[in-house]
Design an enzyme around this catalytic site. Structure first.
Site, PDB file in Angstrom:
ATOM      1  N   SER A 124      47.159  10.231  94.801  1.00 27.48           N
ATOM      2  CA  SER A 124      48.272   9.459  95.364  1.00 27.48           C
ATOM      3  C   SER A 124      48.082   9.248  96.865  1.00 27.48           C
ATOM      4  O   SER A 124      47.484  10.093  97.553  1.00 27.48           O
ATOM      5  CB  SER A 124      49.553  10.262  95.119  1.00 27.48           C
ATOM      6  OG  SER A 124      50.584   9.790  95.940  1.00 27.48           O
ATOM      7  N   TYR A 148      54.473  18.663  95.482  1.00 29.87           N
ATOM      8  CA  TYR A 148      53.832  17.663  94.611  1.00 29.87           C
ATOM      9  C   TYR A 148      52.551  17.142  95.267  1.00 29.87           C
ATOM     10  O   TYR A 148      51.474  17.139  94.678  1.00 29.87           O
ATOM     11  CB  TYR A 148      54.794  16.500  94.314  1.00 29.87           C
ATOM     12  CG  TYR A 148      54.085  15.287  93.788  1.00 29.87           C
ATOM     13  CD1 TYR A 148      53.527  15.280  92.513  1.00 29.87           C
ATOM     14  CD2 TYR A 148      53.925  14.132  94.573  1.00 29.87           C
ATOM     15  CE1 TYR A 148      52.836  14.178  92.027  1.00 29.87           C
ATOM     16  CE2 TYR A 148      53.245  13.025  94.101  1.00 29.87           C
ATOM     17  CZ  TYR A 148      52.704  13.051  92.824  1.00 29.87           C
ATOM     18  OH  TYR A 148      52.009  11.956  92.359  1.00 29.87           O
ATOM     19  N   LYS A 152      48.255  17.436  94.404  1.00 29.79           N
ATOM     20  CA  LYS A 152      47.266  16.347  94.355  1.00 29.79           C
ATOM     21  C   LYS A 152      46.082  16.667  95.267  1.00 29.79           C
ATOM     22  O   LYS A 152      44.925  16.493  94.891  1.00 29.79           O
ATOM     23  CB  LYS A 152      47.903  15.019  94.778  1.00 29.79           C
ATOM     24  CG  LYS A 152      48.915  14.482  93.798  1.00 29.79           C
ATOM     25  CD  LYS A 152      48.245  14.054  92.506  1.00 29.79           C
ATOM     26  CE  LYS A 152      49.242  13.707  91.417  1.00 29.79           C
ATOM     27  NZ  LYS A 152      48.674  13.705  90.066  1.00 29.79           N
TER      28      LYS A 152
HETATM   29  P1  NAD Z   1      54.755   9.942  84.050  1.00 31.58           P
HETATM   30  O1  NAD Z   1      55.609  11.141  84.242  1.00 31.58           O
HETATM   31  O2  NAD Z   1      55.385   8.722  83.474  1.00 31.58           O
HETATM   32  O3  NAD Z   1      53.502  10.325  83.137  1.00 31.58           O
HETATM   33  C1  NAD Z   1      52.888  11.592  83.174  1.00 31.58           C
HETATM   34  C2  NAD Z   1      52.720  12.051  81.738  1.00 31.58           C
HETATM   35  O4  NAD Z   1      52.099  13.354  81.741  1.00 31.58           O
HETATM   36  C3  NAD Z   1      54.052  12.204  80.992  1.00 31.58           C
HETATM   37  O5  NAD Z   1      53.977  11.491  79.770  1.00 31.58           O
HETATM   38  C4  NAD Z   1      54.192  13.708  80.772  1.00 31.58           C
HETATM   39  O6  NAD Z   1      54.873  13.994  79.563  1.00 31.58           O
HETATM   40  C5  NAD Z   1      52.751  14.162  80.771  1.00 31.58           C
HETATM   41  N1  NAD Z   1      52.521  15.564  81.168  1.00 31.58           N
HETATM   42  C6  NAD Z   1      52.966  16.197  82.285  1.00 31.58           C
HETATM   43  N2  NAD Z   1      52.521  17.474  82.304  1.00 31.58           N
HETATM   44  C7  NAD Z   1      51.760  17.638  81.180  1.00 31.58           C
HETATM   45  C8  NAD Z   1      51.026  18.725  80.641  1.00 31.58           C
HETATM   46  N3  NAD Z   1      50.973  19.915  81.240  1.00 31.58           N
HETATM   47  N4  NAD Z   1      50.359  18.545  79.466  1.00 31.58           N
HETATM   48  C9  NAD Z   1      50.410  17.348  78.834  1.00 31.58           C
HETATM   49  N5  NAD Z   1      51.090  16.291  79.293  1.00 31.58           N
HETATM   50  C10 NAD Z   1      51.765  16.437  80.459  1.00 31.58           C
HETATM   51  O7  NAD Z   1      54.050   9.614  85.432  1.00 31.58           O
HETATM   52  P2  NAD Z   1      53.246   8.325  85.893  1.00 31.58           P
HETATM   53  O8  NAD Z   1      54.064   7.580  86.870  1.00 31.58           O
HETATM   54  O9  NAD Z   1      52.691   7.641  84.706  1.00 31.58           O
HETATM   55  O10 NAD Z   1      52.094   9.031  86.720  1.00 31.58           O
HETATM   56  C11 NAD Z   1      50.831   9.341  86.139  1.00 31.58           C
HETATM   57  C12 NAD Z   1      50.009  10.128  87.146  1.00 31.58           C
HETATM   58  O11 NAD Z   1      49.868   9.339  88.328  1.00 31.58           O
HETATM   59  C13 NAD Z   1      50.658  11.436  87.591  1.00 31.58           C
HETATM   60  O12 NAD Z   1      49.643  12.401  87.762  1.00 31.58           O
HETATM   61  C14 NAD Z   1      51.291  11.088  88.917  1.00 31.58           C
HETATM   62  O13 NAD Z   1      51.394  12.199  89.763  1.00 31.58           O
HETATM   63  C15 NAD Z   1      50.298  10.085  89.475  1.00 31.58           C
HETATM   64  N6  NAD Z   1      50.891   9.164  90.445  1.00 31.58           N
HETATM   65  C16 NAD Z   1      52.010   8.454  90.120  1.00 31.58           C
HETATM   66  C17 NAD Z   1      52.592   7.602  91.056  1.00 31.58           C
HETATM   67  C18 NAD Z   1      53.854   6.836  90.723  1.00 31.58           C
HETATM   68  O14 NAD Z   1      54.510   6.343  91.654  1.00 31.58           O
HETATM   69  N7  NAD Z   1      54.239   6.678  89.483  1.00 31.58           N
HETATM   70  C19 NAD Z   1      52.014   7.452  92.333  1.00 31.58           C
HETATM   71  C20 NAD Z   1      50.856   8.186  92.624  1.00 31.58           C
HETATM   72  C21 NAD Z   1      50.296   9.035  91.665  1.00 31.58           C
END
Ligand code: NAD
Ligand code: UDP
Length: 329
Positions: A124, A148, A152
């Protein structure tokens, strides 16, 4: 290519799976459903007409995760799974360190054991802290302001150390800027539990009358109109970046910013949202939110050059598609 997608039922994972399937890749999903719902699988099948294999497993349970490595032979992994709410991470840091770090270490350890060496990791822009200048380049100094973000940064460090110890790993770290928008079908999108922290899910809920008013956190930032500036990127463009990362000829350890390179202020985003959707978003100026920075946007030159990344959606598209998803759901 057969790809294991961790966190594939989530917002970015599900959109990326659409792109993988369009590119004739085979997909295995592992997700604990801690922040998503199983019906995403049916929606993916409905949109693409293609099948995916799903395992409901928590990556922190290494022995259960091992069963997938035993059963399925995949070539690469895209690792989305993780908890992502900044505020919650400040309240429950141990939960964040445990979930995000243990899951990743389990995954990497099994990848090494079963000789799966290609991974794309969801990082991120938060790892840049308060950037020294803009646009942000991949070699800028790294720092974090909440647990958080620290998970990362720690995972990036783990990946770098792993690569140093075994350079047969092929690792891509993607640093996302602010993903918004949704697939055109209106079936998949961002659906956070409770009151959203992020701007776009909040705007949409005010627009449909689920929340009364949007608080604009600060109008005295050093930006075009005083409100915070971010680099919003359509989730479908972001998804495309993952397919390009898997197809990248360059091997080794690579880090890319995935953003559009353009900054948009809170007011610009809200006004565009109202205009393209012909709907009112009640708003008021509120105090600054702790930890927020004036502006953040990417240099995406490296991703353009090395991956052929070329985001094509506009802010108008993002506003229209975000609204379309919530209206449909
Ligand atoms: P999200 O919460 O919609 O998806 C993450 C998924 O991971 C969920 O379906 C959750 O059930 C699953 N999960 C969490 N912990 C788990 C575990 N221990 N075992 C199995 N499954 C698990 O989030 P997103 O927005 O799709 O983000 C995806 C990734 O991108 C994340 O790592 C997030 O930190 C990163 N990210 C997101 C953003 C954003 O703004 N959405 C920005 C930068 C980085
Ligand atoms: N923001 C806002 N009201 C909200 C949520 C966010 O004014 O209810 C602002 C926030 O201060 C920042 C921008 O919108 O300037 C994007 O915030 P978001 O939480 O979506 O992303 P991040 O701050 O993590 O980049």
């Amino acid at each position: 290519m057969k790809v294991l997608v961790t966190g594939g039922c989530g917002y970015i994972g599900s959109h990326t799976i659409l792109e993988l399937l369009k590119n004739d890749m085979e997909v295995i999903i592992v997700d604990s459903l801690i922040n998503s719902k199983k019906d995403v699988i049916d929606k993916i099948k409905k949109i693409t007409g293609k099948d995916v294999t799903f395992y409901e497993i928590d990556l922190c349970d290494k022995e259960k995760l091992r069963t997938i490595f035993e059963k399925e032979k995949f070539d690469s992994v895209i690792h989305f799974a993780g908890l992502k709410a900044v505020g919650e991470s400040v309240e429950k840091p141990l939960m964040y360190y445990e979930n995000n770090l243990i899951s990743t270490i389990n995954l990497l350890d099994l990848m090494k054991e079963y000789n799966v060496k290609k991974i794309v990791f969801s990082s991120s822009a938060t790892v840049y802290g308060n950037p020294q200048s803009l646009p942000i380049k991949e070699d800028f100094p790294l720092s974090t302001t909440n647990p958080y973000g620290t998970t990362k940064l720690m995972i990036e460090t783990i990946l770098k150390d792993l690569y140093k110890s075994d350079n047969s790993f092929d690792i891509t770290i993607l640093r996302y800027f602010n993903p918004i928008g949704a697939d055109k079908s209106g079936l998949l999108g961002e659906d956070p539990n409770g009151i959203p922290n992020n701007l776009m899910p909040y705007i949409v809920r005010v627009a449909v009358g689920k929340l009364p008013i949007l608080n604009i956190f600060g109008d005295d930032y050093n930006t075009v109109d005083g409100t915070g500036v971010r680099d919003y990127i359509h989730v479908c463009d972001l998804a495309d970046g993952h397919v390009l990362a898997l197809k990248n000829k360059k091997t080794g350890l690579k880090i890319y910013n995935l953003g559009t390179g353009k900054g948009t202020s809170v007011l610009e985003l809200v006004n565009t949202f109202e205009h393209v959707n012909n709907v009112k978003v009640n708003r008021q100026i509120a105090p600054r939110r702790d930890g927020d920075i004036d502006a953040c946007y990417a240099s995406n030159e490296l991703a353009k050059q090395e991956l052929g990344f070329n985001p094509k959606y506009t802010i108008e598209d993002m506003c229209r598609d975000s609204y379309n998803f919530v209206k449909n759901n």
